[in-house]
Structure formats: C-alpha cells, structure tokens
Design an enzyme around this catalytic site. Structure first.
Site: not given
Ligand SMILES: *Cc1c(COP(=O)(O)O)cnc(C)c1O
Length: 404
Positions: A123, A193, A218-219, A363
């Site tokens: 990511f 992560d 938030y997911k 997706r």
């Molecule tokens: C959604 C996501 C993030 C989001 O990071 P924010 O700091 O909340 O914007 C980070 N890492 C991964 C792997 C994600 O899927």
C-alpha cells in the site's frame, strides 16, 4: 447458482441478524466495506450523546468522565480481534502516523541494524512512510523487493520487516506466523499492517509472536470516515521501544507540565496529542457489536460470498487476481479488466458499489455482517449483464472522479 440457491443460504446464515445493525440505503448493494465501512445504527445516538451531553453539558469535566482513557479503552476492544492482550493495543492518530512511529522505533531499537525491508506494490502510504522514516534515522535505508525476493532480502542488517497482511489490490494474504518467524530468524522485528485484514480474517498476534502491528478502523471495523487507527506492540517490547513523536499525551505525567519528556509506561507512550473524541465516539459505538461476532462464521461466509462472485466473474470472462484458496486471501475479490474504471462506474449506476484501483482492477469487498448471499448473487448478475451488453461503454462512465 440461482436466486433461490442464494436465498436458501441466507435462511441458514448465522450472521444474517447483523444486517439490521447497519443503516444501509435502499437499493444499494455495498461491496466497498473494505474501503469505507457503512454506518452502524449505534453510531448516530452515540455521537449525539457525545456532542450534546458530554461536550455540551459536561464540558471539560468529560475528560475525567471517560474521554481521557478512550485510546486505551478502544484499544482493549480491538485487542481480541487480533489476538492481543487488552493492554497491548492503543487507538489514535492514523495508520500512517502509527507506521512512522513504529518504523522509527524499530530502526532505533538495534543500532547495528539499519534496513527496513518491505514489498514492492505494498500500500503506497506504507512505502512512503518507510521512506520518511529512513530519512529521519542516520544510516538507515529502505529495501523494497518483489514478494518472491522478500525471504532472501532478510539479513543481519534488517531492523524490521514491514508487510501488509492482506494486499489491498489482489487480496493475497501472507502467512502471519511463517513470515513473522522468518523475520525473527534473521534477527529482525516484524511489523504487520492489518488494515485490510482486521475484521475480515482471523488474526492471532500472540500465537504468531508478532512484534508490532498497525491497522485501520474505518474499513471492516466500520468506525467512520478517517476513524482513528490502532497500534499493537507486544508486551515484551513495551519498555524497549521509544515513540519518536514524543508528545505530551505519551508523557508519564502530562499534567505535571514538565519541560523534559519522560515516556509513560505501557502503550500510553505511543500517544502523541489530544485524542479526537468525536471520532473515538463513533468508533467505540461501531466496535460494540464485534463482541457478538463469531470470527469463524465471518470467514466461512466470506468464502461462500467469494465463490458466488468468482463464478459470476468467470462467466463474464474476467481474469481474477485473488487466490482461489480461502486461507491465502482476505475478504475481497479483484478482477482485471482493461476498462475496469468504466465497469466500476456502470455497476455503481445500478446501485452496486465497488471500487477501482489503478490501472485495471475492479475491486469488490465481501463483508459478511451486512451482505446477504442474495445481494452478492444479484451483484454478480449485474456484472455479467453489464459486460454482456457492453453497458460500460456509455461515455458517462469514463468521467474520472478524484477518489476512485
Ligand atoms: C487503508 C490503508 C491504510 C490507510 O492509512 P491512513 O493513514 O488511514 O490513510 C494504510 N495501509 C494500508 C495497507 C491500508 O489498506
């Protein structure tokens, strides 16, 4: 599969009762809960109470009536979802910020080890933050390699291996215990992560002996847009690691107002500034239902939903990037199509909300708490139809939005 087959599965679904806990709009099949979870019904009353009573009436007294401990209290609620002890998780900041803190702390842990290893195509924020972290630590460097080269990249210079458990594009899942053991065998710390896996697949950081982890709320946890993220640090490392963003909320005695920084014991030292209480209130209300959720049932239903969409995609001739083996994937499915953006927009026009990931991925998130088998079957029928009649060719579907 027919609509009746899907309905038969819904009749015996042990998770069906959770759908009512979410305020989903009429006419929408929501396949994007892996990006922004929908609104739990419990959130609006909790926010109203926080605003009107706690803030409006109790004013600053509320800090001593539950606000100040919110990061620890919410951390304890997330802990069972990742197999951690209640005092190993804290909530606040963003996933990006937690990543920065954890990576710099890991680089400073053993000055003989200077390298962060991560995966190409991870990511973006994970790699961007890793770049920023090495720039802050003299001599540190970042090694980003393809998945098949990760094991060979680990050596006596590796300070930390940073991996995202479930890949945001393909949904490929790393073996948590095996990769943690590989990092440890090289003498490195392991930082996971869990943004795309918490609330989606079973996680046990204790059994896997994980050192550090971060994740989004938030997911799959439905905490609300930009909800505060979580950080896990194994208890054995609580005294050994230092938070490089040494703010007053992580001080041993913030209200002693001392000039010199002295870190708090335990997870409190990972706090930085004043917690965002309205965001915490929304997340806390969203987390409440997870105490009732059987993670095994979630995994089983996710697998059933996956099969429905995988079949629809195959019938439509779409190549699938997601592993067929349920143990090797998260809870979304990715199809590749040269016109994936237009396809996504055509689905949204029919009320089937998924998302597009550049350059060519459609997706679709599979969230067992509020999707029925019939919803997913219906989404699959739309997908097939849109491709069969080439509905995605409508020029309106090619107009690009800022957020895809
Ligand atoms: C959604 C996501 C993030 C989001 O990071 P924010 O700091 O909340 O914007 C980070 N890492 C991964 C792997 C994600 O899927």
């Amino acid at each position: 599969m027919t609509r009746d087959d899907a309905r038969a599965l819904d009749r015996t679904d042990p998770l069906a009762r959770f759908r009512d806990r979410f305020a989903l709009p009429e006419g929408v099949i929501y396949l994007d809960g892996n990006s922004l979870g929908p609104l739990p019904r419990a959130v609006a009353p909790a926010l109203a109470d926080t605003v009107q009573r706690q803030w409006g009436e109790r004013l600053i007294r509320s800090w001593n009536e539950g606000w100040i401990d919110a990061p620890q209290r919410l951390g304890a609620q997330i802990a069972p979802l990742i197999g951690a002890a209640p005092d190993e998780v804290i909530v606040g900041d963003t996933t990006s910020t937690h990543l920065f803190k954890a990576l710099v702390a890991a680089l400073r842990h053993d000055p003989a080890r200077r390298t962060i290893v991560s995966e190409a195509g991870n990511f973006p924020t994970d790699l961007h933050i890793a770049e920023g972290a090495v720039a802050c630590v003299p001599g540190a460097r970042l090694k980003v390699v393809a998945r098949e080269d990760l094991a060979a990249a680990l050596d006596e210079d590796t300070a930390v291996l940073l991996l995202t458990h479930v890949h945001y594009k393909t949904a490929e899942r790393f073996d948590l215990a095996a990769w943690t053991a590989r990092a440890h065998a090289a003498g490195a710390l392991m930082l996971w992560d869990f943004s795309h896996s918490v609330g989606a697949v079973p996680i046990d950081v204790t059994a896997a002996n994980v050192d550090l982890a971060v994740g989004c709320t938030y997911k799959y946890l439905n905490g609300g847009p930009g909800a505060p993220a979580f950080l896990y640090v194994a208890k054995r490392l609580h005294d050994a690691l230092a938070n490089p963003v040494s703010g007053w909320m992580g001080h041993a005695e913030p209200f002693a107002f001392q000039d010199a920084y002295r870190p708090a014991a335990g997870m409190k030292r990972w706090l930085v500034g004043t917690p965002s209480i309205l965001a915490m209130a929304s997340l806390e209300a969203a987390l409440a239902l997870w105490t009732e959720v059987d993670q095994t049932a979630v995994a089983a239903k996710s697998a059933a939903l996956f099969v429905i969409l995988a079949r629809a995609g195959a019938a439509a001739g779409l190549p699938c990037d997601t592993p067929a083996d349920a143990d090797q994937r998260g809870s979304h499915i990715s199809f590749r199509a040269p016109h994936a953006y237009e396809l996504t927009q055509a689905l949204i026009a029919r009320g089937v909300i998924g998302d597009f990931r550049a350059p060519d991925i459609l997706r679709l998130g599979l969230t067992p708490l509020y999707l029925s088998h019939e919803d997913v079957w219906q989404a699959g029928e739309h997908l097939r139809d849109i491709i069969a009649i080439e509905a995605w060719r409508d020029p309106a579907f090619a107009v690009r939005n800022a957020v895809t």
